[in-house]
Design an enzyme around this catalytic site. Structure first.
Site, short mmCIF file in Angstrom:
data_model
loop_
_atom_site.label_atom_id
_atom_site.label_comp_id
_atom_site.label_asym_id
_atom_site.label_seq_id
_atom_site.Cartn_x
_atom_site.Cartn_y
_atom_site.Cartn_z
N CYS A 37 9.77 45.37 48.36
CA CYS A 37 9.86 44.03 48.28
C CYS A 37 8.73 43.41 47.41
CB CYS A 37 8.95 44.12 49.69
SG CYS A 37 8.85 42.19 50.31
N CYS A 72 6.55 40.63 48.79
CA CYS A 72 5.47 41.21 49.37
C CYS A 72 4.20 41.75 48.25
CB CYS A 72 5.58 42.68 50.34
SG CYS A 72 7.00 42.40 51.25
N ASP A 73 4.71 42.52 47.30
CA ASP A 73 3.84 43.21 46.26
C ASP A 73 3.78 42.63 44.87
OD1 ASP A 73 3.32 44.77 48.51
OD2 ASP A 73 5.00 45.91 48.26
#
Ligand code: NAP
Length: 315
Positions: free
Chosen positions: A141, A144-145
Site C-alpha cells: 500500500c 499507507c507507507d
C-alpha cells in the site's frame, strides 16, 4: 466474547467481517439498539492487523499501530452492546430472502439483515522472505507507507493501473522508483502508462520478476530474475511495493448476491444496498479503487444506517 449466540430468533443485524467497515457498522447498529452480532472470523481485524504505523486515520495526529487501532474499533463497538463470534462463516443463504441463514459450524444463525464486510486481500508474491519483511520495507500500500520512504530508491512490482498509480504517487517521496514487470508491455490503461513514462523519476525493468527478498530485520534488496533468460541478480533497494492486484474475499457470497466479474459485491451507490433486499455490503469487498480504512469505515456507517432504515420500513 460469545462462542454460541442464541439463534432461536432472528437477529436484527448480523455483520460478517471485522475490519474498519464491519466494526463501524457494528458501532452504529449497536448505538441504534439493534444488538448486532459480528461474526469476526478467525483472522479478525482485517488488513490493518498486518500494518505497522497508521498515520492517515484522522483523529490520531501521532499515528496509531494498525492492530491497536482495530482493537479500539472493537472495544468501542462492544461498549454499546455488539456481540462477537470469533468463528468463520461456512455457508450463507441469502437468495430465499429475510430472515437469512448463516451457518457457522453446526450452528445456524438467522438474520433479518446482513452486512457483508469481508474485505479484500492484497496479492503477494508468496515468497517466504517477502512475508517476513512486511512492514519492514515491504508493503502492498503506497498510500499507507510511501511517506516513510523519503529520498529512498524503491521498487514497484506490477504492470497494471495500480502499479502505475503507486509508482507515480511514490515519486512524491522517493528519489527514484523502478517498476519491475514480468512482461515487456504494461496492462495499465494508456493514460496511466503515459503519466508514468513521462515521470523522469520512474524507470522500468521489463521481463523481470522478483524471486527473493533480502534483509534480516529490514529490507536491503531483492533477487531479480530475467524471465527470458532465467538469469538472476541482486538489486539493492530500500522499499518493495507490491501492486499485483487485490482479491475480494467474496467466495462465500458468490451466487448469493450480485458481484462484478472479479467478485467485488455490487451496491446501489450512494447506498450500500445489494440486489438482495436486507443485505448490505461495505468496505473493500465493494471497493476496488479507494481501499482505505477511513473510506471503509464511512461505508460501514452507511450500511448500519441502511439496515436500520430497511428494518423500520418492514414494520
Ligand atoms: P491488474 O490490472 O490485475 O494488474 C496486475 C498486474 O500485476 C499485472 O500487470 C500482472 O502482470 C501483474 N502480476 C499479477 N500477478 C503477478 C505476479 N505473481 N508476479 C508479478 N506480476 C504479477 O490489477 P490492478 O492494477 O490492481 O488493477 C485492478 C483493477 O482496478 C483494474 O481494472 C484497474 O483498471 C483498476 N484500477 C484503476 C485505477 C484508476 O483508474 N485510477 C487505479 C488502480 C486500479 P500481467 O500484466 O503480466 O498479467
Amino acid at each position: 466474547m460469545s462462542d454460541s449466540p442464541s439463534s432461536d430468533s432472528a437477529r436484527n443485524v448480523v455483520i460478517v467481517g471485522s475490519g474498519p467497515a464491519g466494526l463501524t457498522a457494528a458501532l452504529y447498529a449497536a448505538r441504534a439498539d439493534l444488538e448486532p452480532l459480528v461474526i469476526e472470523g478467525q483472522a479478525a481485524g482485517g488488513q490493518l492487523m498486518q500494518t505497522t504505523e497508521v498515520e492517515n486515520f484522522p483523529g490520531f495526529p501521532d499515528g496509531r499501530m494498525g492492530p491497536e487501532l482495530m482493537m479500539d474499533f472493537r472495544k468501542q463497538a462492544e461498549k454499546f452492546g455488539t456481540e462477537f463470534l470469533t468463528r468463520d462463516v461456512d455457508e450463507v443463504v441469502l437468495t430465499d430472502g429475510s430472515p437469512f441463514t448463516l451457518t457457522v459450524g453446526s450452528e445456524e444463525i438467522l438474520a433479518k439483515t446482513v452486512i457483508i464486510s469481508t474485505g479484500a486481500t492484497a496479492r503477494w508474491l508468496e515468497l517466504e522472505n517477502e512475508q517476513r519483511l512486511i512492514g519492514k520495507g515491504v508493503s502492498a500500500c503506497a498510500t499507507c507507507d510511501g511517506f516513510f520512504f523519503r529520498d529512498r530508491e524503491l521498487l514497484v512490482v506490477g504492470g497494471g493501473d495500480s502499479a502505475m498509480e503507486e509508482a507515480t504517487f511514490l515519486t512524491k517521496f522517493a528519489s527514484k522508483v523502478t517498476v519491475v514487470h514480468r512482461r515487456d508491455e504494461l496492462r495499465a490503461s494508456k493514460i496511466m502508462q503515459d503519466r508514468a513514462f513521462a515521470n523522469d523519476k520512474i524507470d522500468f525493468l521489463w521481463n523481470t520478476e522478483v524471486v527473493d527478498v533480502l534483509g534480516e530485520d529490514q529490507l536491503t534488496g531483492v533477487v531479480l530474475s530475467d524471465t527470458t533468460t532465467g538469469e538472476t541478480r541482486e538489486h539493492a533497494t530500500d522499499g518493495l511495493f507490491l501492486a499485483i492486484g487485490h482479491d475480494p474475499t467474496s467466495a462465500l457470497f458468490l451466487g448469493q448476491v450480485d458481484t462484478d466479474e472479479d467478485g467485488y459485491i455490487l451496491v446501489e451507490e450512494p447506498t450500500t444496498a445489494t440486489n438482495i433486499p436486507g443485505v448490505f455490503a461495505a468496505g473493500d469487498i465493494t471497493d476496488r479503487i479507494y481501499r482505505q480504512a477511513i473510506s471503509a469505515a464511512g461505508q460501514g456507517c452507511k450500511a448500519a444506517m441502511d439496515a436500520e432504515r430497511w428494518l423500520e420500513a418492514q414494520h
